[in-house]
Scaffold this active site. Structure first.
Site, PDB file in Angstrom:
ATOM      1  N   MET A  96       0.844  -1.192   0.000  1.00 21.33           N
ATOM      2  CA  MET A  96       0.000   0.000   0.000  1.00 21.33           C
ATOM      3  C   MET A  96       0.885   1.250   0.000  1.00 21.33           C
ATOM      4  O   MET A  96       0.434   2.338   0.353  1.00 21.33           O
ATOM      5  CB  MET A  96      -0.936  -0.009   1.211  1.00 21.33           C
ATOM      6  CG  MET A  96      -1.881  -1.216   1.153  1.00 21.33           C
ATOM      7  SD  MET A  96      -3.424  -0.995   2.036  1.00 21.33           S
ATOM      8  CE  MET A  96      -2.833  -0.738   3.666  1.00 21.33           C
TER       9      MET A  96
ATOM     10  N   HIS B 268       9.182   1.173   3.290  1.00 18.52           N
ATOM     11  CA  HIS B 268      10.294   1.237   4.241  1.00 18.52           C
ATOM     12  C   HIS B 268      11.167  -0.004   4.046  1.00 18.52           C
ATOM     13  O   HIS B 268      10.907  -0.820   3.132  1.00 18.52           O
ATOM     14  CB  HIS B 268       9.773   1.354   5.678  1.00 18.52           C
ATOM     15  CG  HIS B 268       8.733   0.332   6.035  1.00 18.52           C
ATOM     16  ND1 HIS B 268       9.005  -1.014   6.109  1.00 18.52           N
ATOM     17  CD2 HIS B 268       7.415   0.457   6.327  1.00 18.52           C
ATOM     18  CE1 HIS B 268       7.915  -1.667   6.446  1.00 18.52           C
ATOM     19  NE2 HIS B 268       6.916  -0.801   6.570  1.00 18.52           N
TER      20      HIS B 268
ATOM     21  N   GLY C  45      11.322  -2.745   5.441  1.00 17.20           N
ATOM     22  CA  GLY C  45      10.590  -4.024   5.449  1.00 17.20           C
ATOM     23  C   GLY C  45      10.124  -4.380   4.047  1.00 17.20           C
ATOM     24  O   GLY C  45      10.337  -5.502   3.569  1.00 17.20           O
ATOM     25  N   HIS C  46       9.514  -3.412   3.353  1.00 23.50           N
ATOM     26  CA  HIS C  46       9.060  -3.669   1.981  1.00 23.50           C
ATOM     27  C   HIS C  46      10.255  -4.006   1.077  1.00 23.50           C
ATOM     28  O   HIS C  46      10.168  -4.899   0.232  1.00 23.50           O
ATOM     29  CB  HIS C  46       8.372  -2.430   1.401  1.00 23.50           C
ATOM     30  CG  HIS C  46       7.120  -2.029   2.115  1.00 23.50           C
ATOM     31  ND1 HIS C  46       7.032  -0.905   2.885  1.00 23.50           N
ATOM     32  CD2 HIS C  46       5.896  -2.600   2.153  1.00 23.50           C
ATOM     33  CE1 HIS C  46       5.806  -0.791   3.375  1.00 23.50           C
ATOM     34  NE2 HIS C  46       5.102  -1.808   2.955  1.00 23.50           N
TER      35      HIS C  46
ATOM     36  N   GLN D 109     -10.264  -2.641   2.557  1.00 20.76           N
ATOM     37  CA  GLN D 109      -9.753  -3.313   3.753  1.00 20.76           C
ATOM     38  C   GLN D 109      -9.659  -2.400   4.968  1.00 20.76           C
ATOM     39  O   GLN D 109      -9.135  -2.805   6.003  1.00 20.76           O
ATOM     40  CB  GLN D 109      -8.399  -3.964   3.459  1.00 20.76           C
ATOM     41  CG  GLN D 109      -7.231  -3.016   3.285  1.00 20.76           C
ATOM     42  CD  GLN D 109      -5.977  -3.761   2.844  1.00 20.76           C
ATOM     43  OE1 GLN D 109      -5.848  -4.189   1.703  1.00 20.76           O
ATOM     44  NE2 GLN D 109      -5.029  -3.941   3.756  1.00 20.76           N
TER      45      GLN D 109
ATOM     46  N   ILE E  16      11.297  -7.295   9.431  1.00 23.84           N
ATOM     47  CA  ILE E  16      12.472  -6.432   9.588  1.00 23.84           C
ATOM     48  C   ILE E  16      12.191  -5.482  10.757  1.00 23.84           C
ATOM     49  O   ILE E  16      11.077  -4.954  10.869  1.00 23.84           O
ATOM     50  CB  ILE E  16      12.750  -5.642   8.292  1.00 23.84           C
ATOM     51  CG1 ILE E  16      12.935  -6.611   7.117  1.00 23.84           C
ATOM     52  CG2 ILE E  16      13.967  -4.734   8.435  1.00 23.84           C
ATOM     53  CD1 ILE E  16      14.120  -7.545   7.236  1.00 23.84           C
TER      54      ILE E  16
ATOM     55  N   SER F  23       4.553   1.253   8.541  1.00 22.64           N
ATOM     56  CA  SER F  23       4.333   2.657   8.185  1.00 22.64           C
ATOM     57  C   SER F  23       3.603   3.392   9.310  1.00 22.64           C
ATOM     58  O   SER F  23       3.596   4.607   9.353  1.00 22.64           O
ATOM     59  CB  SER F  23       3.574   2.772   6.866  1.00 22.64           C
ATOM     60  OG  SER F  23       2.518   1.871   6.861  1.00 22.64           O
TER      61      SER F  23
HETATM   62  O1  PAF Z   1      -0.035  -5.803   3.650  1.00 23.69           O
HETATM   63  C1  PAF Z   1      -0.491  -4.879   2.938  1.00 23.69           C
HETATM   64  O2  PAF Z   1       0.154  -3.845   2.725  1.00 23.69           O
HETATM   65  C2  PAF Z   1      -1.870  -5.036   2.314  1.00 23.69           C
HETATM   66  O3  PAF Z   1      -2.737  -5.682   3.181  1.00 23.69           O
HETATM   67  C3  PAF Z   1      -1.849  -5.711   0.932  1.00 23.69           C
HETATM   68  C4  PAF Z   1      -1.354  -7.151   1.021  1.00 23.69           C
HETATM   69  C5  PAF Z   1      -0.968  -4.921  -0.007  1.00 23.69           C
HETATM   70  C6  PAF Z   1      -3.265  -5.751   0.353  1.00 23.69           C
HETATM   71  O4  PAF Z   1      -3.784  -4.476   0.174  1.00 23.69           O
END
Ligand code: PAF
Length: 277
Positions: A23, A27, A29-30, A54, A171, A181
């Site tokens: 989303m 950072h 972690g991503h 969500q 991480i 975030s």
């Molecule tokens: O973990 C997230 O950032 C979200 O839940 C995802 C998997 C991108 C789905 O919107």
């Protein structure tokens, strides 16, 4: 080149494709998920979409940091092959109210699911759509959102989606606070308090590994450690790692210890593995 055309061109040359769904507000972690994806596939697609479906709390949705310019820069440096940034009109053209929804029973009604009604339907739906749009061979998800990882594993198994799901370790910051975030919304004092989340899970793990199996007493003590550190506790749980059912140690040996709580208005989650001999 459009997403479809790019995917087709890669497929033509038999290149494997991974997706890292995010989303945004990226950072370290991503970036670790992207690194992992790069070791497993020829091409890595990163999606950035702040998924309204969500968010159970509209304020949370509006507050969610949108940092596309900085994210693109980081992705370029990380060697991401394609950034996919659909908007709400592309993802939900018929309006959110008319959107077909994917529901994954058994995984969405406990822990974070119980606290956030509809959240996991939103995750399952957007992940299914992203898989259909990108058609990846594999997808990488962080263990930080352990319940989400299991939910996605069940989703692809139940619906026979031809995507391999890979989990990647959490991480952490120098204090051991899991990267998120949400951490940027913490005050300096809250950031110090936040480190207790991991410390309490570690304490819980040590007790279990030392042969202390009174689950109720352990959970009570962990909750009280967190409360003393300033947390409003959502849950602390000792679960079976494979399905997140409440665990019965020492019969159940492969455990996941999970906790969620609030510091001020910021909700934090964390979890660790625990294997009993
Ligand atoms: O973990 C997230 O950032 C979200 O839940 C995802 C998997 C991108 C789905 O919107």
């Amino acid at each position: 080149m459009s997403l479809r055309a790019q995917i087709k061109a890669w497929r033509k040359t038999e290149q494997t494709i991974a997706i890292v769904p995010t989303m945004g507000n990226l950072h370290a972690g991503h970036l670790s998920l992207i690194k992992k994806a790069q070791t497993l596939a020829d091409k890595v697609v990163v999606s950035i979409f702040v998924n309204p479906l969500q968010f159970d709390d509209q304020q949370d949705l509006h507050k969610y940091p949108r940092t596309l310019a900085a994210d693109s820069e980081k992705l370029m440096q990380a060697g991401c092959d394609l950034l996919f940034t659909p908007d709400t009109a592309l993802m939900y053209p018929q309006s959110i109210a008319l959107q077909s929804v994917v529901h994954v029973p058994g995984m969405d009604d406990k822990l974070c699911g119980a606290q956030r009604p509809g959240h996991f339907d939103g995750v399952a739906t957007v992940v299914t759509k992203l898989f259909n749009m990108v058609q990846p061979d594999l997808a990488v998800f962080g263990e930080k959102d352990y319940q989400q990882l299991l939910l996605v594993r069940k989703l692809v198994s139940d619906l026979n989606l031809p995507v391999k799901i890979v989990g990647a370790p959490t991480i952490r910051e120098a204090s051991d606070l899991a990267m998120s975030s949400r951490n940027q919304h913490l005050t300096a004092t809250e950031k110090q308090q936040a480190a207790q989340l991991y410390a309490s899970l570690q304490w819980l793990k040590q007790q279990l590994e030392a042969g202390e199996y009174d689950v109720n007493a352990l959970l009570k003590q962990t909750r009280s450690q967190l409360t003393s550190s300033g947390f409003t506790v959502d849950y602390v749980a000792i679960c079976r790692a494979e399905d997140l059912q409440a665990a019965n140690p020492p019969e159940d040996k492969n455990l996941r210890l999970l906790a969620a709580g609030r510091l001020g208005s910021v909700r934090l989650i964390d979890n660790i593995g625990c294997s009993l001999a």
